[in-house]
Design a protein around this motif. Structure first.
Motif, PDB file in Angstrom:
ATOM      1  N   TYR A  54     -17.719 -21.289  43.300  1.00  0.00           N
ATOM      2  CA  TYR A  54     -19.123 -21.045  42.957  1.00  0.00           C
ATOM      3  C   TYR A  54     -19.351 -21.492  41.514  1.00  0.00           C
ATOM      4  N   PHE A  55     -20.594 -21.869  41.235  1.00  0.00           N
ATOM      5  CA  PHE A  55     -20.992 -22.261  39.889  1.00  0.00           C
ATOM      6  C   PHE A  55     -21.691 -21.112  39.179  1.00  0.00           C
ATOM      7  N   ALA A  56     -21.616 -21.126  37.867  1.00  0.00           N
ATOM      8  CA  ALA A  56     -22.417 -20.219  37.051  1.00  0.00           C
ATOM      9  C   ALA A  56     -22.771 -20.912  35.746  1.00  0.00           C
ATOM     10  N   LYS A  57     -23.971 -20.682  35.285  1.00  0.00           N
ATOM     11  CA  LYS A  57     -24.363 -21.126  33.956  1.00  0.00           C
ATOM     12  C   LYS A  57     -23.733 -20.162  32.950  1.00  0.00           C
ATOM     13  N   ILE A  58     -23.227 -20.695  31.845  1.00  0.00           N
ATOM     14  CA  ILE A  58     -22.454 -19.864  30.929  1.00  0.00           C
ATOM     15  C   ILE A  58     -22.955 -19.971  29.495  1.00  0.00           C
ATOM     16  N   GLN A  59     -23.006 -18.832  28.857  1.00  0.00           N
ATOM     17  CA  GLN A  59     -23.238 -18.684  27.426  1.00  0.00           C
ATOM     18  C   GLN A  59     -21.922 -18.129  26.899  1.00  0.00           C
ATOM     19  N   THR A  60     -21.231 -18.857  26.023  1.00  0.00           N
ATOM     20  CA  THR A  60     -19.831 -18.561  25.736  1.00  0.00           C
ATOM     21  C   THR A  60     -19.587 -17.491  24.677  1.00  0.00           C
ATOM     22  N   GLY A  61     -20.634 -16.805  24.248  1.00  0.00           N
ATOM     23  CA  GLY A  61     -20.451 -15.673  23.351  1.00  0.00           C
ATOM     24  C   GLY A  61     -21.135 -15.786  22.014  1.00  0.00           C
ATOM     25  N   ASP A  62     -21.567 -16.981  21.644  1.00  0.00           N
ATOM     26  CA  ASP A  62     -22.205 -17.157  20.330  1.00  0.00           C
ATOM     27  C   ASP A  62     -23.458 -16.290  20.177  1.00  0.00           C
TER      28      ASP A  62
ATOM     29  N   ILE B 191      -8.056 -22.064  32.994  1.00  0.00           N
ATOM     30  CA  ILE B 191      -8.009 -23.138  33.990  1.00  0.00           C
ATOM     31  C   ILE B 191      -8.899 -24.313  33.609  1.00  0.00           C
ATOM     32  N   THR B 192     -10.199 -24.107  33.528  1.00  0.00           N
ATOM     33  CA  THR B 192     -11.104 -25.248  33.376  1.00  0.00           C
ATOM     34  C   THR B 192     -11.302 -25.686  31.929  1.00  0.00           C
ATOM     35  N   HIS B 193     -11.154 -24.769  30.967  1.00  0.00           N
ATOM     36  CA  HIS B 193     -11.447 -25.098  29.570  1.00  0.00           C
ATOM     37  C   HIS B 193     -10.367 -24.581  28.624  1.00  0.00           C
ATOM     38  N   PRO B 194      -9.096 -24.905  28.862  1.00  0.00           N
ATOM     39  CA  PRO B 194      -8.041 -24.410  27.967  1.00  0.00           C
ATOM     40  C   PRO B 194      -8.175 -24.902  26.532  1.00  0.00           C
ATOM     41  N   HIS B 195      -8.879 -26.043  26.344  1.00  0.00           N
ATOM     42  CA  HIS B 195      -9.087 -26.521  24.970  1.00  0.00           C
ATOM     43  C   HIS B 195      -9.924 -25.548  24.147  1.00  0.00           C
ATOM     44  N   PHE B 196     -10.635 -24.661  24.817  1.00  0.00           N
ATOM     45  CA  PHE B 196     -11.471 -23.697  24.127  1.00  0.00           C
ATOM     46  C   PHE B 196     -10.630 -22.727  23.303  1.00  0.00           C
ATOM     47  N   THR B 197      -9.382 -22.479  23.755  1.00  0.00           N
ATOM     48  CA  THR B 197      -8.515 -21.603  22.976  1.00  0.00           C
ATOM     49  C   THR B 197      -8.150 -22.236  21.633  1.00  0.00           C
ATOM     50  N   GLU B 198      -8.104 -23.573  21.595  1.00  0.00           N
ATOM     51  CA  GLU B 198      -7.855 -24.256  20.328  1.00  0.00           C
ATOM     52  C   GLU B 198      -9.029 -24.047  19.378  1.00  0.00           C
ATOM     53  N   LEU B 199     -10.237 -24.098  19.923  1.00  0.00           N
ATOM     54  CA  LEU B 199     -11.425 -23.847  19.105  1.00  0.00           C
ATOM     55  C   LEU B 199     -11.398 -22.432  18.547  1.00  0.00           C
ATOM     56  N   MET B 200     -10.922 -21.485  19.352  1.00  0.00           N
ATOM     57  CA  MET B 200     -10.801 -20.108  18.876  1.00  0.00           C
ATOM     58  C   MET B 200      -9.790 -20.020  17.737  1.00  0.00           C
ATOM     59  N   SER B 201      -8.636 -20.670  17.907  1.00  0.00           N
ATOM     60  CA  SER B 201      -7.600 -20.628  16.873  1.00  0.00           C
ATOM     61  C   SER B 201      -8.105 -21.225  15.566  1.00  0.00           C
ATOM     62  N   GLU B 202      -8.970 -22.230  15.681  1.00  0.00           N
ATOM     63  CA  GLU B 202      -9.535 -22.883  14.504  1.00  0.00           C
ATOM     64  C   GLU B 202     -10.792 -22.184  14.002  1.00  0.00           C
ATOM     65  N   ARG B 203     -11.148 -21.073  14.619  1.00  0.00           N
ATOM     66  CA  ARG B 203     -12.337 -20.276  14.278  1.00  0.00           C
ATOM     67  C   ARG B 203     -13.622 -21.094  14.414  1.00  0.00           C
ATOM     68  N   LYS B 204     -13.626 -22.001  15.391  1.00  0.00           N
ATOM     69  CA  LYS B 204     -14.816 -22.779  15.690  1.00  0.00           C
ATOM     70  C   LYS B 204     -15.574 -22.211  16.881  1.00  0.00           C
ATOM     71  N   ALA B 205     -15.036 -21.179  17.486  1.00  0.00           N
ATOM     72  CA  ALA B 205     -15.673 -20.502  18.612  1.00  0.00           C
ATOM     73  C   ALA B 205     -15.279 -19.034  18.569  1.00  0.00           C
TER      74      ALA B 205
END
Length: 235
Positions: free
Chosen positions: A131-139, A169-183
């Motif tokens: 299933y799909f969902a529109k997402i707001q990632t927390g900002d 699964i789909t966005h593991p690169h997002f954890t890198e953004l977290m580590s860099e404090r970009k997300a």
């Protein structure tokens, strides 16, 4: 094989979120890889039945939604819907295998005990399969508590299994953004955690990444934590 008549939609689905939210075609590939690596019983027909993703509206953009992500409902909760706890656990298990020691989990998280971990009361049941969902990632929600945001839920809801599947699964690169404090880190508002395992549900899971270590902790629903956002979904 992805139907040609909606390839254009696939390739454009990630544009509102720039480089953060990936095109759905890449998310499908990520699901293929995870299913093969974990020998999940996701049949080829289920991939073939994936329809075109929904498009973001002007209203979605105004409310902070930045893209569309693909999720999967595993198991059965006894009512014909997916087992939302299992759906989150499966994704976390994949991260633990893929990252090989570069994960940390709070001892208060126990996916296997219903009196310690559950989908929150009143949360929408998740469908089985893709299933799909529109997402707001927390900002959008970084200076409020989970309790406060839950009171705003109407046409939107918080992340439950979707938070695990998005990061693992789909966005593991997002954890890198977290580590860099970009997300911002993520508080998963559609789950409840009872830290002592006796139906004392006053916490939620928190996903974060620091020094390339992916962490799964907990936080109180009535406390605001600096650095954490509260992602929301439109299912």
């Amino acid at each position: 094989m992805i139907p040609l008549h909606w390839i254009r939609n696939l390739l454009s689905a990630g544009k509102p979120g720039g480089p953060v939210i990936l095109p759905v075609e890449e998310q499908i590939k990520a699901w293929h890889t995870a299913a093969q690596n974990m020998t999940w019983n996701i049949k080829k027909d289920e991939f073939n039945r994936i329809e075109a993703p929904p498009l973001l509206t002007e209203s979605d953009l105004e409310q902070g939604f930045t893209g569309v992500s693909l999720f999967f409902g595993f198991g059965d909760d006894g009512t014909g819907h997916a087992d939302s706890v299992l759906s989150g656990k499966m994704a976390w298990d994949y991260a633990c295998k893929r990252k090989k020691g570069r994960v940390w989990q709070s001892p208060y998280i126990n996916f296997d005990k219903p009196d310690a971990f559950r989908l929150r009361s009143g949360a929408p049941r998740r469908p089985k399969g893709f299933y799909f969902a529109k997402i707001q990632t927390g900002d959008r929600f970084q200076s409020v508590t989970v309790s406060q945001v839950r009171r705003l839920f109407n046409s939107v809801t918080g992340c439950g299994p979707e938070g695990f599947q998005f990061l693992c699964i789909t966005h593991p690169h997002f954890t890198e953004l977290m580590s860099e404090r970009k997300a911002p880190f993520m508080a998963l508002a559609d789950y409840d955690v009872a830290p002592y395992g006796f139906n004392d549900f006053f916490d939620v899971p928190q996903l974060f990444s620091s020094n390339r270590i992916l962490g799964l902790g907990i936080g109180n629903v009535d406390q605001n934590y600096p650095g954490f956002g509260i992602p929301t979904l439109r299912l």
